[in-house]
Design an enzyme around this catalytic site. Structure first.
Site, PDB file in Angstrom:
ATOM      1  N   HIS A 180       0.944  -1.347   0.241  1.00  0.00           N
ATOM      2  CA  HIS A 180       0.055  -0.049  -0.122  1.00  0.00           C
ATOM      3  C   HIS A 180       0.996   1.288   0.055  1.00  0.00           C
ATOM      4  O   HIS A 180       1.904   1.048   0.608  1.00  0.00           O
ATOM      5  CB  HIS A 180      -0.880   0.155   1.305  1.00  0.00           C
ATOM      6  CG  HIS A 180      -1.948   1.214   1.494  1.00  0.00           C
ATOM      7  ND1 HIS A 180      -1.613   2.222   1.721  1.00  0.00           N
ATOM      8  CD2 HIS A 180      -3.359   0.902   1.321  1.00  0.00           C
ATOM      9  CE1 HIS A 180      -2.883   2.920   1.820  1.00  0.00           C
ATOM     10  NE2 HIS A 180      -3.843   2.179   1.547  1.00  0.00           N
ATOM     11  N   ASP A 240       3.447  -4.393   8.142  1.00  0.00           N
ATOM     12  CA  ASP A 240       2.217  -3.403   7.952  1.00  0.00           C
ATOM     13  C   ASP A 240       1.097  -4.510   8.065  1.00  0.00           C
ATOM     14  O   ASP A 240       0.645  -5.141   7.314  1.00  0.00           O
ATOM     15  CB  ASP A 240       2.012  -2.784   6.553  1.00  0.00           C
ATOM     16  CG  ASP A 240       0.883  -2.227   6.204  1.00  0.00           C
ATOM     17  OD1 ASP A 240      -0.013  -2.145   7.035  1.00  0.00           O
ATOM     18  OD2 ASP A 240       0.649  -1.753   4.911  1.00  0.00           O
ATOM     19  N   GLN A 263      -4.143  -5.197   7.180  1.00  0.00           N
ATOM     20  CA  GLN A 263      -5.062  -6.062   6.655  1.00  0.00           C
ATOM     21  C   GLN A 263      -4.999  -7.492   7.389  1.00  0.00           C
ATOM     22  O   GLN A 263      -5.716  -8.374   7.069  1.00  0.00           O
ATOM     23  CB  GLN A 263      -4.882  -6.221   5.120  1.00  0.00           C
ATOM     24  CG  GLN A 263      -4.917  -5.037   4.265  1.00  0.00           C
ATOM     25  CD  GLN A 263      -6.478  -4.501   4.300  1.00  0.00           C
ATOM     26  OE1 GLN A 263      -7.486  -5.361   4.464  1.00  0.00           O
ATOM     27  NE2 GLN A 263      -6.538  -3.284   3.807  1.00  0.00           N
ATOM     28  N   LYS A 312     -10.163  -0.320  10.684  1.00  0.00           N
ATOM     29  CA  LYS A 312     -10.193  -1.445   9.817  1.00  0.00           C
ATOM     30  C   LYS A 312     -10.944  -2.523  10.862  1.00  0.00           C
ATOM     31  O   LYS A 312     -10.948  -3.746  10.125  1.00  0.00           O
ATOM     32  CB  LYS A 312      -9.086  -1.607   9.093  1.00  0.00           C
ATOM     33  CG  LYS A 312      -8.824  -0.914   7.902  1.00  0.00           C
ATOM     34  CD  LYS A 312      -7.565  -1.067   7.215  1.00  0.00           C
ATOM     35  CE  LYS A 312      -6.865  -0.109   6.282  1.00  0.00           C
ATOM     36  NZ  LYS A 312      -7.385   0.392   5.249  1.00  0.00           N
ATOM     37  N   CYS A 347      -4.826   2.455  -3.629  1.00  0.00           N
ATOM     38  CA  CYS A 347      -3.419   3.041  -3.106  1.00  0.00           C
ATOM     39  C   CYS A 347      -2.127   2.020  -3.411  1.00  0.00           C
ATOM     40  O   CYS A 347      -1.545   1.832  -2.545  1.00  0.00           O
ATOM     41  CB  CYS A 347      -3.627   3.366  -1.652  1.00  0.00           C
ATOM     42  SG  CYS A 347      -4.850   4.567  -1.310  1.00  0.00           S
TER      43      CYS A 347
HETATM   44  C1  LIG Z   1      -2.087  -2.618   3.584  1.00  0.00           C
HETATM   45  C2  LIG Z   1      -2.573  -1.347   4.077  1.00  0.00           C
HETATM   46  N1  LIG Z   1      -1.512  -0.558   4.732  1.00  0.00           N
HETATM   47  C3  LIG Z   1      -1.712   0.676   4.989  1.00  0.00           C
HETATM   48  C4  LIG Z   1      -3.020   1.304   5.201  1.00  0.00           C
HETATM   49  C5  LIG Z   1      -3.095   2.679   5.518  1.00  0.00           C
HETATM   50  O1  LIG Z   1      -4.091   2.872   6.600  1.00  0.00           O
HETATM   51  P1  LIG Z   1      -4.637   3.942   7.262  1.00  0.00           P
HETATM   52  O2  LIG Z   1      -5.247   4.764   5.886  1.00  0.00           O
HETATM   53  O3  LIG Z   1      -5.792   3.662   8.222  1.00  0.00           O
HETATM   54  O4  LIG Z   1      -3.413   4.895   7.723  1.00  0.00           O
HETATM   55  C6  LIG Z   1      -3.841   0.624   4.374  1.00  0.00           C
HETATM   56  C7  LIG Z   1      -5.367   1.090   4.208  1.00  0.00           C
HETATM   57  O5  LIG Z   1      -6.101   0.918   3.398  1.00  0.00           O
HETATM   58  C8  LIG Z   1      -3.732  -0.708   4.200  1.00  0.00           C
HETATM   59  O6  LIG Z   1      -4.647  -1.586   3.463  1.00  0.00           O
END
Ligand SMILES: Cc1ncc(COP(=O)(O)O)c(C=O)c1O
Length: 392
Positions: free
Chosen positions: A104, A181, A184, A207, A347
């Site tokens: 992401h 990260d 998910q 999430k 993203c």
């Molecule tokens: C894999 C992953 N990393 C990071 C993020 C970023 O999360 P946030 O927008 O809540 O900071 C997301 C959000 O969609 C994500 O799916």
């Protein structure tokens, strides 16, 4: 019908009420006032921290509240360039940072920027056509120059779960720091920082049934103790002179200012909710629905799943494309049938380019989705094809 939990989950009433209840009954700045209300607020806030730490098998001192996973990852990346030259976190030309093509943007751009600031080189695992990490060159990719390996625990586009253990072992063998990260993964299956053996972990509350505005940064205590804070100001200090200051103990060293208190409390209740249902039950439920969705999609002509088509090392995020229809159009027509999916690049632009897609349609599941949700999506896709006259 909501199939967009990968973007943000819906919230149980208990979470919404906990947040509102905090404002109604306990609202005061934590760790500051001498009055009873401030003490109650602090107890609620720290109580949430205990729940979150427990949820990931961590110590409370190592569990830092941020505003989001994005902030957590930026904070780590920033810290790597905000240190003295003799620090083990110091990065310079010749050093390497390893990510993957399926990250992401939140776990890519902070590392791009760190590379730019320090002169370090950004390198990455490529993604195979079936949506897995290409591990062929892992030994040359993660080498003695590697200082940081930052990787997703589950792709938000493909649902792929990379072989974290293998990557962490390799990173450790060359002395690189590891960042996971867990955006998910934390909402969908049991995670434990000791088992994962990573150095840092980031995820978002929103999430995982929690409120927006609250995220978590976990780091190994010995590293957090050595690292410089990334935000300075109130609440994070031990003592202050006109020209200098010293830092509070963990975790407050990394929580400058009045934090997102009601949101932390809401996240604590979300964690209770997930624990009551049971992470293994959630995981199994989502796998069952994922299998149903993958099976169903495989039987619709003109539809292609982008990512793993079996349940091996994957979670409940399923991206697909319909021949002859732009994903945004797919999303719009599905919306007319009351089905909320995400469309576009999610993203993860470099991943889209790699897979030769302008975007995908993504259905992402959570504990509240049912077999009939999946059935409805599957039954509606032919209507989308008819609408655009691409039926085979
Ligand atoms: C894999 C992953 N990393 C990071 C993020 C970023 O999360 P946030 O927008 O809540 O900071 C997301 C959000 O969609 C994500 O799916």
């Amino acid at each position: 019908m909501y199939l967009d939990s990968g973007a943000t989950s819906q919230k149980p009433i208990q979470v919404i009420e906990a947040e509102s209840d905090f404002y109604k009954n306990s609202n005061a700045a934590v760790h500051r006032g001498a009055h009873l209300l401030a003490e109650e607020a602090s107890i609620a806030y720290e109580g949430a921290r205990i729940k979150v730490a427990d949820f990931i098998g961590a110590d409370v001192e190592e569990t830092i509240f941020t505003k989001s996973a994005t902030e957590s990852i930026n904070a780590i990346a920033y810290s790597f360039s905000n240190v003295a030259k003799n620090s083990r976190f110091f990065l310079k030309a010749g050093d390497e940072i390893v990510v993957s093509e399926m990250e992401h943007h939140a776990n890519l751009i902070p590392w791009q920027q760190l590379a730019k600031r320090t002169g370090a080189k950004l390198r990455w695992f490529s993604v195979t056509s079936d949506g897995r990490l290409d591990l062929q060159d892992i030994d040359s990719l993660i080498n003695k120059n590697t200082k940081v390996v930052a990787i997703t625990h589950q792709s938000n586009v493909l649902g792929t779960i990379p072989p974290i253990q293998l990557i962490v072992e390799r990173a450790k063998s060359v002395g690189a720091f590891t960042v996971l990260d867990a955006c998910q993964s934390a909402p969908h299956f049991k995670i434990n920082v000791a088992d994962l053996d990573v150095d840092f972990l980031a995820f978002s509350g929103h999430k995982m049934l929690g409120p927006t505005g609250i995220g978590v940064l976990w780091g190994r205590q010995e590293l957090l103790l050595e690292m410089e804070p990334f935000l300075f100001g109130g609440s994070m200090i031990d003592s202050v002179e006109m020209e200098s200051a010293t830092w509070a103990a963990l975790p407050r060293k990394f929580e400058a200012g009045v934090p997102n208190m009601a949101q932390a409390v809401g996240l604590g209740v979300a964690v209770d909710y997930l624990n009551n249902v049971g992470m293994e039950n959630i995981h199994q439920h989502e796998l069952k629905l994922t299998q149903q969705l993958l099976n169903g999609l495989s039987h619709i002509q003109g539809v292609k799943v982008i990512g793993p088509t079996d349940l091996i090392d994957r979670g409940g995020v399923v991206s697909f494309v319909i021949d002859g229809v732009h994903p945004h159009d797919v999303g719009q027509v599905l919306d007319q049938y009351g089905i909320a999916v995400r469309t576009g690049h999610h993203c993860a632009w470099p991943l889209m380019r790699k897979l030769n897609q302008v975007g995908t349609t993504r259905a992402s599941l959570h504990l509240y989705n049912t077999e009939s949700d999946v059935e409805k999506l599957l039954a509606t896709i032919p209507s989308v094809q008819s609408y655009f006259k691409v039926n085979k």
